[in-house]
Design an enzyme around this catalytic site. Structure first.
Site, PDB file in Angstrom:
ATOM      1  N   ASP A   1       0.591  -0.967  -0.356  1.00 57.52           N
ATOM      2  CA  ASP A   1      -0.190   0.031  -0.329  1.00 57.52           C
ATOM      3  C   ASP A   1       0.883   1.436   0.118  1.00 57.52           C
ATOM      4  O   ASP A   1       2.286   1.632   0.353  1.00 57.52           O
ATOM      5  CB  ASP A   1      -0.974   0.351   1.400  1.00 57.52           C
ATOM      6  CG  ASP A   1      -2.149   1.234   0.823  1.00 57.52           C
ATOM      7  OD1 ASP A   1      -3.035   0.366   1.144  1.00 57.52           O
ATOM      8  OD2 ASP A   1      -1.729   2.366   1.505  1.00 57.52           O
TER       9      ASP A   1
ATOM     10  N   GLY B   1     -10.752  -2.258  -7.337  1.00 53.84           N
ATOM     11  CA  GLY B   1     -10.953  -1.048  -6.940  1.00 53.84           C
ATOM     12  C   GLY B   1     -11.681  -0.011  -7.571  1.00 53.84           C
ATOM     13  O   GLY B   1     -12.247   0.700  -7.596  1.00 53.84           O
TER      14      GLY B   1
ATOM     15  N   ASP C   1     -14.668   0.381 -10.174  1.00 51.87           N
ATOM     16  CA  ASP C   1     -15.901   0.531  -9.413  1.00 51.87           C
ATOM     17  C   ASP C   1     -16.913   1.359 -10.034  1.00 51.87           C
ATOM     18  O   ASP C   1     -17.937   1.753  -9.124  1.00 51.87           O
ATOM     19  CB  ASP C   1     -16.551   0.124  -7.870  1.00 51.87           C
ATOM     20  CG  ASP C   1     -16.151   1.267  -6.935  1.00 51.87           C
ATOM     21  OD1 ASP C   1     -15.100   2.127  -7.551  1.00 51.87           O
ATOM     22  OD2 ASP C   1     -16.309   0.599  -5.586  1.00 51.87           O
TER      23      ASP C   1
ATOM     24  N   SER D   1     -14.583  -6.690 -11.444  1.00 50.64           N
ATOM     25  CA  SER D   1     -15.198  -6.957 -10.366  1.00 50.64           C
ATOM     26  C   SER D   1     -15.825  -5.585 -10.032  1.00 50.64           C
ATOM     27  O   SER D   1     -15.257  -4.109  -9.861  1.00 50.64           O
ATOM     28  CB  SER D   1     -14.673  -7.031  -9.126  1.00 50.64           C
ATOM     29  OG  SER D   1     -15.655  -7.328  -7.702  1.00 50.64           O
TER      30      SER D   1
END
EC number: 4.3.1.12
Length: 358
Positions: free
Chosen positions: A168, A232, A234, A299
């Site tokens: 991250d 992530g 979306d 996704s």
């Protein structure tokens, strides 16, 4: 769970949801929820499907996600505000309703902030079960925020992933993820770059929050044979992958009309060929075809997955007492006399106010 009076709706608070998840066990909850998600993908054609209704702003997005299988109706209210963490607020919050199609009466009202995190991870793992390399054990997680632990535990519960490579931009986020997953059975490596994190990974999960067209993964980072779980991206204008990765991959999506607006494939022409996950799950098309194939699950989250989660919670609540009885609906004895119900309540209040003190 019983619903003796139709005006009374079971309500699952955050406290009760946490108690339910912990009573069941997080990994068991994820595994059982994944079963409901997969079951509903198998009956995909039964559902009334529409892209979510979104209200976008420069700060984020607020969405309604409805669907129905003809017997039950479900919807979720959810927001996505990436900058919220700067103010000590959640990026995503949500609640949902399950209703009876026959009467239109709600049957369940529940928090869905925690439940959405669980269903998102469960759905990713369901997709990976059909698309990831056989015996995949090592996963890179790029973005170690609120969703990262759920992804790790879902992939462990459903695929047996036990090695994590974390990265991250904020080292504190990685430290948080490592701390929360201590004792969960993972071999964890904290990495100093995306390139280091993806080295040797069978599965690459990207789950970052910034509302921007970012390039988290570039083409040279992705070797043959991996499965990419892109979570992530979306909403419009929010992506994580370089376009060249998409063109090298076999892309699998939940609902193309929604994913073309919100997912990684918003970078591609509108007629670019993609595969639907439900067709893989039902055996209509092949998922992973060979060891060198790059598979990509783009996704964005779809309403049927929330519907599955609502069904699961409804079933799991039975005999637990982990809900409140919410007096939600005005339901007079005479359906046409709603105003009379108000007048009768006024009289009740007046009589109570004139009662002598005990």
């Amino acid at each position: 769970m019983t619903q003796p009076n139709l005006n009374i709706v079971p309500f699952v608070s955050v406290d009760h949801m946490m108690k339910l998840v912990l009573r069941v066990g997080v990994e068991t909850f994820l595994k059982e929820l994944a079963g409901y998600v997969e079951e509903d993908f198998r009956r995909w054609q039964n559902f009334d499907k529409t892209p979510r209704v979104a209200s976008h702003s420069k700060e984020g997005v607020i969405e309604l996600m409805p669907t129905s299988d003809g017997t039950l109706y479900g919807f979720k209210y959810v927001n996505g505000h990436p900058k919220n963490t700067r103010d000590g607020l959640q990026t995503v919050t949500a609640f949902g309703v399950l209703a009876n199609v026959g009467s239109g009466y709600p049957m369940l009202l529940t928090e869905m902030t925690i439940l959405t995190a669980l269903r998102t991870a469960a759905t990713s793992a369901v997709a990976a079960k059909h698309l990831a390399p056989k015996n995949a054990r090592t996963m890179a997680i790029i973005g170690n925020g609120a969703q990262s632990e759920f992804q790790a535990l879902a992939f462990k519960a459903i695929l047996g992933v036990d090695k994590l490579r974390l990265y991250d931009l904020d080292p504190q986020a990685t430290a948080k993820c490592i701390r929360n997953l201590q004792g969960a059975g993972f071999d964890i490596v904290a990495c100093k770059s995306v390139e280091e994190a993806v080295e040797g990974a069978d599965i690459i999960t990207t789950v970052t929050a910034d509302k921007a067209n970012a390039t988290i993964l570039t083409d040279n980072m992705v070797g043959a044979g991996v499965h990419i779980n892109a979570v992530g991206g979306d909403c419009p204008g929010k992506t994580e992958l370089h376009g060249d990765i998409l063109r090298r991959s076999d892309i699998f999506v939940e609902y193309p009309p929604q994913t073309r607006i919100e997912g990684e494939i918003q970078q591609l022409p509108e007629d670019y060929p993609v595969n639907e996950l439900w067709e893989v799950i039902t055996g209509r098309i092949a998922g992973r075809k060979d060891a060198r194939q790059i598979t990509l699950f783009d996704s964005v989250g779809f309403a049927t997955e929330d519907f599955s989660a609502l069904r699961y919670v409804r079933d799991k609540l039975k005999d637990t007492g982990l809900y409140e009885q919410l007096d939600l609906l005005a339901d007079p004895d005479e359906p046409r006399d709603l105003y009379g119900m108000l007048l009768r309540h006024e009289k009740l209040l007046q009589s109570e106010s004139t009662k002598p003190a005990a």
